[in-house]
Write a protein that holds these residues in place. Structure first.
Motif, mmCIF file in Angstrom:
data_model
loop_
_atom_site.group_PDB
_atom_site.id
_atom_site.type_symbol
_atom_site.label_atom_id
_atom_site.label_comp_id
_atom_site.label_asym_id
_atom_site.label_seq_id
_atom_site.Cartn_x
_atom_site.Cartn_y
_atom_site.Cartn_z
ATOM 1 N N VAL A 253 80.686 31.311 9.932
ATOM 2 C CA VAL A 253 81.502 31.489 8.728
ATOM 3 C C VAL A 253 80.709 32.424 7.837
ATOM 4 O O VAL A 253 79.702 32.038 7.244
ATOM 5 C CB VAL A 253 81.772 30.153 8.018
ATOM 6 N N LEU A 254 81.150 33.670 7.743
ATOM 7 C CA LEU A 254 80.373 34.703 7.070
ATOM 8 C C LEU A 254 81.071 35.211 5.816
ATOM 9 O O LEU A 254 82.298 35.320 5.778
ATOM 10 C CB LEU A 254 80.128 35.883 8.020
ATOM 11 N N ALA A 255 80.273 35.524 4.821
ATOM 12 C CA ALA A 255 80.788 36.092 3.569
ATOM 13 C C ALA A 255 79.648 36.838 2.887
ATOM 14 O O ALA A 255 78.508 36.856 3.379
ATOM 15 C CB ALA A 255 81.343 35.001 2.666
ATOM 16 N N GLY B 278 77.106 31.294 5.973
ATOM 17 C CA GLY B 278 76.304 32.060 5.031
ATOM 18 C C GLY B 278 76.574 33.537 5.135
ATOM 19 O O GLY B 278 77.685 33.971 5.431
ATOM 20 N N THR B 279 75.551 34.325 4.944
ATOM 21 C CA THR B 279 75.654 35.781 4.915
ATOM 22 C C THR B 279 75.295 36.366 6.279
ATOM 23 O O THR B 279 74.726 35.665 7.140
ATOM 24 C CB THR B 279 74.682 36.352 3.873
ATOM 25 N N PRO B 280 75.577 37.651 6.498
ATOM 26 C CA PRO B 280 75.116 38.288 7.737
ATOM 27 C C PRO B 280 73.607 38.166 7.925
ATOM 28 O O PRO B 280 73.129 37.985 9.055
ATOM 29 C CB PRO B 280 75.551 39.746 7.555
ATOM 30 N N LEU C 83 80.577 40.191 11.196
ATOM 31 C CA LEU C 83 79.885 40.030 12.473
ATOM 32 C C LEU C 83 79.717 41.380 13.165
ATOM 33 O O LEU C 83 78.620 41.735 13.629
ATOM 34 C CB LEU C 83 80.673 39.066 13.362
ATOM 35 N N CYS C 84 80.794 42.139 13.241
ATOM 36 C CA CYS C 84 80.763 43.407 13.970
ATOM 37 C C CYS C 84 80.063 44.518 13.190
ATOM 38 O O CYS C 84 79.327 45.325 13.776
ATOM 39 C CB CYS C 84 82.190 43.845 14.315
ATOM 40 N N ASP C 85 80.290 44.559 11.886
ATOM 41 C CA ASP C 85 79.837 45.699 11.090
ATOM 42 C C ASP C 85 78.471 45.511 10.452
ATOM 43 O O ASP C 85 77.836 46.500 10.056
ATOM 44 C CB ASP C 85 80.855 46.004 9.980
#
Length: 360
Positions: free
Chosen positions: A269-271, A302-304, A337-339
């Motif tokens: 869960v990314l933001a 969390g974050t990337p 996730l990808c970028d």
């Protein structure tokens, strides 16, 4: 250490209540369009494989508000993705508990022709689904995994029975197929009787890249003997380390020079901030007893940067050979996730530009 990076074909960003977000594209789920966009994005990001899990039951108690078990047939979806991708490996799940070798082999070889060199399969045993099939589920895990190994044997025998060289297409001589090169399988075993051959040649004589799923004793033993990779639940680092050691020991016991790769599921869960990610998770899985995340997997909310740190920690602990990422909560998780996650891992030398299926 270069990791194998896997991306889940399942639309996990719609799971739980996330389908209610404006950007979920839930209305398009059964067209396959959002999946194509996600996998194409993952291919551009350098993911090595796209992995399609599957279930054989439809829980009527949850589908009214959660699309987790809705979706296209894995083989059909892989055929659609074969036309939209060029490099990324497509790994489809097959239930050895209920499947028959001939149709499985025919479908997989058909996919090989649509995406040469980019098809693999994930063999599982099923704990449920009996009501969908006339074949009775075998009573114990060891028997189910024996059936799985026999299924693998017969599928590979069927693939070998019609080699590419048999397809002559010689207009001058009038020979389309060199029948002398085609042989039946004539398998008669504990679980299957199959004559063969298939109605189409195999593109390559090499066995299909094989993954098995699970973490029990029977799964690990089969992975050690036959698999290129094992998909596992490893919530804690210690679990990943022990499973990786166990599957490598099983391969050594089987006399294999290559060691199967451990690819645990990774729920993300990314933001942009940890607070935002936590809020997305709460909105996706409100406190109502629903299952959280993309299953019983290693999880990062969390974050990337947090995702990268978690992956680095597991790699340094030799607890993984790669991962299968399940972006959860919103389409933004797919984008980040990808970028952002994948480029950071590439800078660290942990992932490459994309490798063939399970070969690290």
């Amino acid at each position: 250490m270069t990791l194998v990076a896997g991306f889940s074909i399942a639309p996990t960003w719609m799971r739980g209540q996330a389908w209610r977000r404006e950007d979920s594209r839930a209305e398009e789920l059964l067209s396959g369009g959002p999946i194509i966009d996600a996998v194409v994005r993952a291919e551009r990001a350098g993911f090595d494989l796209a992995f399609r899990p599957d279930a054989l039951t439809l829980p009527l108690g949850t589908i009214g508000s959660d699309p987790a078990h809705l979706g296209l047939d894995p083989i059909v979806q892989a055929a659609q993705l074969a036309g939209a991708t060029r490099r990324i490996g497509l790994v489809v799940t097959v239930s050895a508990t209920f499947s028959e070798p001939y149709p499985v082999a025919r479908q997989l070889v058909s996919l090989e022709h649509l995406a040469p060199g980019h098809i693999g399969w994930n063999v599982v045993t099923s704990r449920s689904g009996d009501e969908q099939f006339s074949v009775e589920r075998l009573p114990d895990s060891a028997a189910r995994w024996r059936r799985a190994e026999e299924l693998i044997d017969v599928v590979e025998s069927l693939r070998a029975g019609f080699p590419a060289a048999a397809m002559r297409v010689d207009r001058d001589s009038g020979v389309l197929v060199d029948v002398e090169r085609v042989r039946p399988t004539n398998h008669a075993g504990e679980n299957f009787r199959v004559a063969g051959p298939l109605p189409l040649p195999v593109p390559t004589p090499q066995p299909l890249p094989l993954m098995v799923a699970g973490g029990g004793e029977s799964t690990i033993a089969l992975a050690g003997r036959r698999a290129d990779a094992m998909f596992a639940s490893a919530i804690e680092i210690e679990s990943g380390s022990s499973q990786r050691a166990a599957v490598r020991a099983a391969a050594k016991d089987a006399g294999r020079p290559d060691r199967p790769l451990l690819l645990p599921g990774l729920s993300l869960v990314l933001a942009g901030t940890r607070g935002e990610a936590a809020a997305i998770e709460r909105a996706t899985y409100p406190p109502s007893g629903q299952r959280r995340g993309a299953g019983p997997h290693w999880s990062v909310v969390g974050t990337p940067e947090d995702a990268v740190a978690s992956i680095v920690a597991r790699a340094e602990a030799r607890a993984i050979d790669g991962f299968i990422a399940f972006p959860v909560g919103s389409w933004r998780s797919v984008e980040l996730l990808c970028d952002e996650v994948m480029p950071r891992l590439r800078v660290l030398g942990l992932v490459g530009e994309g490798t063939p299926l399970f070969h690290a």
